[in-house]
Design a protein around this motif. Structure first.
Motif, PDB file in Angstrom:
ATOM      1  N   LEU A   9      21.208 -70.154 -49.433  1.00  0.00           N
ATOM      2  CA  LEU A   9      20.386 -69.078 -48.872  1.00  0.00           C
ATOM      3  C   LEU A   9      21.089 -68.396 -47.703  1.00  0.00           C
ATOM      4  N   ASP A  10      21.969 -69.135 -47.032  1.00  0.00           N
ATOM      5  CA  ASP A  10      22.706 -68.575 -45.894  1.00  0.00           C
ATOM      6  C   ASP A  10      23.644 -67.454 -46.319  1.00  0.00           C
ATOM      7  N   ASN A  11      23.969 -67.376 -47.618  1.00  0.00           N
ATOM      8  CA  ASN A  11      24.866 -66.336 -48.128  1.00  0.00           C
ATOM      9  C   ASN A  11      24.127 -65.030 -48.415  1.00  0.00           C
ATOM     10  N   LEU A  12      22.810 -65.039 -48.297  1.00  0.00           N
ATOM     11  CA  LEU A  12      22.003 -63.873 -48.643  1.00  0.00           C
ATOM     12  C   LEU A  12      21.581 -63.104 -47.395  1.00  0.00           C
ATOM     13  N   MET A  13      21.070 -61.900 -47.611  1.00  0.00           N
ATOM     14  CA  MET A  13      20.658 -61.043 -46.502  1.00  0.00           C
ATOM     15  C   MET A  13      19.182 -61.257 -46.171  1.00  0.00           C
ATOM     16  N   ASP A  14      18.844 -61.051 -44.899  1.00  0.00           N
ATOM     17  CA  ASP A  14      17.432 -61.013 -44.522  1.00  0.00           C
ATOM     18  C   ASP A  14      16.950 -59.574 -44.729  1.00  0.00           C
ATOM     19  N   ALA A  15      15.672 -59.327 -44.460  1.00  0.00           N
ATOM     20  CA  ALA A  15      15.083 -58.011 -44.723  1.00  0.00           C
ATOM     21  C   ALA A  15      15.817 -56.891 -43.981  1.00  0.00           C
ATOM     22  N   LYS A  16      16.125 -57.111 -42.719  1.00  0.00           N
ATOM     23  CA  LYS A  16      16.784 -56.066 -41.921  1.00  0.00           C
ATOM     24  C   LYS A  16      18.171 -55.739 -42.485  1.00  0.00           C
ATOM     25  N   GLU A  48      15.352 -69.796 -70.535  1.00  0.00           N
ATOM     26  CA  GLU A  48      14.336 -70.764 -70.939  1.00  0.00           C
ATOM     27  C   GLU A  48      14.068 -71.731 -69.790  1.00  0.00           C
ATOM     28  N   VAL A  49      12.877 -72.321 -69.788  1.00  0.00           N
ATOM     29  CA  VAL A  49      12.577 -73.399 -68.850  1.00  0.00           C
ATOM     30  C   VAL A  49      13.591 -74.524 -69.094  1.00  0.00           C
ATOM     31  N   ASP A  50      14.026 -75.169 -68.036  1.00  0.00           N
ATOM     32  CA  ASP A  50      15.041 -76.237 -68.029  1.00  0.00           C
ATOM     33  C   ASP A  50      16.471 -75.724 -68.081  1.00  0.00           C
ATOM     34  N   ASP A  51      16.678 -74.409 -68.232  1.00  0.00           N
ATOM     35  CA  ASP A  51      18.033 -73.858 -68.137  1.00  0.00           C
ATOM     36  C   ASP A  51      18.495 -73.954 -66.685  1.00  0.00           C
ATOM     37  N   ASP A  52      19.775 -74.165 -66.490  1.00  0.00           N
ATOM     38  CA  ASP A  52      20.345 -74.146 -65.149  1.00  0.00           C
ATOM     39  C   ASP A  52      20.904 -72.760 -64.875  1.00  0.00           C
ATOM     40  N   VAL A  53      20.692 -72.278 -63.662  1.00  0.00           N
ATOM     41  CA  VAL A  53      21.293 -71.022 -63.227  1.00  0.00           C
ATOM     42  C   VAL A  53      22.214 -71.338 -62.048  1.00  0.00           C
ATOM     43  N   GLU A  54      23.289 -70.580 -61.948  1.00  0.00           N
ATOM     44  CA  GLU A  54      24.244 -70.752 -60.856  1.00  0.00           C
ATOM     45  C   GLU A  54      24.256 -69.500 -60.010  1.00  0.00           C
ATOM     46  N   ALA A  55      24.401 -69.670 -58.707  1.00  0.00           N
ATOM     47  CA  ALA A  55      24.490 -68.531 -57.799  1.00  0.00           C
ATOM     48  C   ALA A  55      25.603 -67.595 -58.260  1.00  0.00           C
ATOM     49  N   GLU A  56      25.299 -66.311 -58.294  1.00  0.00           N
ATOM     50  CA  GLU A  56      26.218 -65.237 -58.653  1.00  0.00           C
ATOM     51  C   GLU A  56      26.529 -65.160 -60.143  1.00  0.00           C
ATOM     52  N   ASP A  57      25.820 -65.950 -60.975  1.00  0.00           N
ATOM     53  CA  ASP A  57      25.969 -65.837 -62.427  1.00  0.00           C
ATOM     54  C   ASP A  57      24.756 -65.115 -63.004  1.00  0.00           C
ATOM     55  N   ASP A  58      24.961 -64.412 -64.118  1.00  0.00           N
ATOM     56  CA  ASP A  58      23.862 -63.705 -64.766  1.00  0.00           C
ATOM     57  C   ASP A  58      22.920 -64.696 -65.439  1.00  0.00           C
ATOM     58  N   PHE A  59      21.621 -64.390 -65.377  1.00  0.00           N
ATOM     59  CA  PHE A  59      20.646 -65.261 -66.036  1.00  0.00           C
ATOM     60  C   PHE A  59      19.740 -64.492 -66.986  1.00  0.00           C
ATOM     61  N   GLY A  60      19.929 -63.215 -67.106  1.00  0.00           N
ATOM     62  CA  GLY A  60      19.100 -62.400 -67.982  1.00  0.00           C
ATOM     63  C   GLY A  60      19.395 -60.934 -67.734  1.00  0.00           C
ATOM     64  N   ALA A  61      18.452 -60.091 -68.154  1.00  0.00           N
ATOM     65  CA  ALA A  61      18.634 -58.649 -67.987  1.00  0.00           C
ATOM     66  C   ALA A  61      17.282 -57.962 -67.919  1.00  0.00           C
ATOM     67  N   VAL A  62      17.297 -56.791 -67.304  1.00  0.00           N
ATOM     68  CA  VAL A  62      16.129 -55.927 -67.261  1.00  0.00           C
ATOM     69  C   VAL A  62      16.541 -54.623 -67.929  1.00  0.00           C
ATOM     70  N   GLU A  63      15.717 -54.169 -68.879  1.00  0.00           N
ATOM     71  CA  GLU A  63      16.010 -52.909 -69.555  1.00  0.00           C
ATOM     72  C   GLU A  63      14.938 -51.895 -69.195  1.00  0.00           C
ATOM     73  N   SER A  64      15.415 -50.679 -68.925  1.00  0.00           N
ATOM     74  CA  SER A  64      14.493 -49.579 -68.636  1.00  0.00           C
ATOM     75  C   SER A  64      14.793 -48.457 -69.612  1.00  0.00           C
ATOM     76  N   VAL A  65      14.008 -47.393 -69.521  1.00  0.00           N
ATOM     77  CA  VAL A  65      14.273 -46.247 -70.387  1.00  0.00           C
ATOM     78  C   VAL A  65      15.612 -45.609 -70.043  1.00  0.00           C
ATOM     79  N   VAL A 116      20.813 -67.771 -56.209  1.00  0.00           N
ATOM     80  CA  VAL A 116      20.903 -69.196 -55.862  1.00  0.00           C
ATOM     81  C   VAL A 116      21.096 -70.024 -57.129  1.00  0.00           C
ATOM     82  N   SER A 117      21.502 -71.279 -56.947  1.00  0.00           N
ATOM     83  CA  SER A 117      21.644 -72.215 -58.064  1.00  0.00           C
ATOM     84  C   SER A 117      20.395 -73.076 -58.176  1.00  0.00           C
ATOM     85  N   GLY A 118      20.064 -73.437 -59.408  1.00  0.00           N
ATOM     86  CA  GLY A 118      18.906 -74.301 -59.598  1.00  0.00           C
ATOM     87  C   GLY A 118      18.562 -74.437 -61.062  1.00  0.00           C
ATOM     88  N   THR A 119      17.443 -75.105 -61.310  1.00  0.00           N
ATOM     89  CA  THR A 119      16.942 -75.312 -62.662  1.00  0.00           C
ATOM     90  C   THR A 119      15.661 -74.512 -62.833  1.00  0.00           C
TER      91      THR A 119
END
Length: 127
Positions: A111-118, A46-63, A73-76
């Motif tokens: 952001l420094d903990n993440l990979m660039d495109a290469k 939901e809007v206003d929920d806080d997310v923390e880096a490396e924590d789950d915030f939802g899911a994607v379901e496929s067939v 990243v962490s943020g609101t």
């Protein structure tokens, strides 16, 4: 080879962050949507929920499978991509144009903990 875009930050769990000012747009990568197949549902916080880096915030379901969404990243949460509620397959059409959540970044140093495109391309090649 899956599409990788320069200027984004990538996680090992195949999420990306596109940074605009103090905000990050988080979605799954082209590699991830190819691996999942036809996406049928996106579970978002939901809007206003806080997310923390490396924590789950939802899911994607496929067939084929369900996959947890892990925040790079962490943020609101300031916005969710409501278009995905009715048409989750937009992610299959263009994973980078169809972000899942927009967050106000708590600590840009994370952001420094993440990979660039290469580095992400090299990571995917080893998968």
């Amino acid at each position: 080879m899956a599409k990788v875009i320069e200027g984004l930050y990538y996680s090992e769990s195949h999420e990306y962050v596109r940074v605009e000012g103090d905000f990050g747009f988080i979605g799954i990568t082209d590699y991830a949507q190819h691996a999942l197949g036809n996406i049928v549902y996106v579970d978002m916080p939901e809007v206003d929920d806080d997310v923390e880096a490396e924590d789950d915030f939802g899911a994607v379901e496929s067939v084929k499978a369900a996959s947890d969404l892990t925040s790079p990243v962490s943020g609101t949460v300031v916005e969710v991509n409501e278009a995905l509620e009715d048409t989750p397959e937009l992610i299959n059409q263009d994973a980078f144009a169809n972000w899942i959540i927009k967050v106000e970044l708590k600590d840009k140093a994370e952001l420094d903990n993440l990979m660039d495109a290469k580095a992400y391309e090299e990571f995917c090649a080893k998968q």
